[in-house]
Design a protein around this motif. Structure first.
Motif, PDB file in Angstrom:
ATOM      1  N   ARG A   1      71.356 106.442  53.970  1.00 21.17           N
ATOM      2  CA  ARG A   1      70.002 105.921  54.182  1.00 21.17           C
ATOM      3  C   ARG A   1      69.274 106.691  55.275  1.00 21.17           C
TER       4      ARG A   1
ATOM      5  N   HIS B   1      68.072 109.817  53.669  1.00 26.74           N
ATOM      6  CA  HIS B   1      66.865 109.526  52.886  1.00 26.74           C
ATOM      7  C   HIS B   1      65.645 109.392  53.796  1.00 26.74           C
TER       8      HIS B   1
ATOM      9  N   GLU C   1      67.801 100.105  49.797  1.00 24.82           N
ATOM     10  CA  GLU C   1      66.461 100.703  49.813  1.00 24.82           C
ATOM     11  C   GLU C   1      65.477  99.849  49.009  1.00 24.82           C
TER      12      GLU C   1
ATOM     13  N   SER D   1      64.634  96.799  50.998  1.00 28.83           N
ATOM     14  CA  SER D   1      63.683  97.151  52.050  1.00 28.83           C
ATOM     15  C   SER D   1      62.263  97.242  51.485  1.00 28.83           C
TER      16      SER D   1
END
Length: 175
Positions: free
Chosen positions: A14, A17, A106, A109
């Motif tokens: 993450r 990313h 993700e 989120s």
């Protein structure tokens, strides 16, 4: 630590990313990963920096502390074809589980923000398709042709980051 071990961790993936195409401070990373503790983010940033997967892009003094900003070294944040080809079944199982966990985090989120899946054209369709080996190669070549030109895009103007996760594998067929 082995680059595969580094990249096959949900928090570190993450972070990779979050740094893709931009420079971000550790505080900025913490804001982008609100479900991860600050200590955990700092620990994983240190590991990724030590391994050369990310690098310090700059430093500035903020209230008596040195705040660092980081950027991704795209050339180091990859698992090469040779390594992937030599992976065991358990390695692939772990990599897929990590990728799936990151995808869930993700997407969570995104949904915890101010989502508008319809106007954002969010998609998560799955299609069972029948392919010959030649058709599969043609499909993969077409996907690469579509994706490769935009992989190097940097943040600019009205560009927003998106997570694209193409997954293709043969389904088990009982004959």
């Amino acid at each position: 630590m082995d680059p595969v071990e580094l990249l096959l961790h949900p928090v570190r993936l993450r972070i990779v990313h979050a740094l893709s195409g931009r420079t971000v401070t550790t505080a900025g990373l913490c804001a982008r990963l609100p479900d991860v503790s600050q200590a955990t983010v700092y620990r994983h940033v240190a590991l990724l920096t030590e391994a050369g997967i990310i690098e310090v892009a700059g430093e500035q003094r903020v209230r008596g502390f040195v705040e660092r900003s980081y950027r991704l070294r795209r050339d180091r944040a990859v698992i090469d074809a040779k390594t992937a080809a030599s992976a065991t079944t358990d390695d692939h199982r772990r990599a897929f589980a990590t990728a799936t966990a990151v995808l869930l985090a993700e997407f969570g989120s995104y949904l915890d923000g101010d989502p508008d899946p319809a106007s954002d054209l969010v998609g998560y369709r799955q299609h069972a398709i029948w392919l010959t080996p030649a058709e599969r190669e043609k499909l993969i070549a077409g996907l690469r042709e579509a994706i490769l030109p935009v992989l190097g895009n940097e943040p600019a103007g009205d560009r927003a980051p998106h997570l694209l996760s193409p997954i293709l594998f043969p389904m088990r067929e009982d004959r």
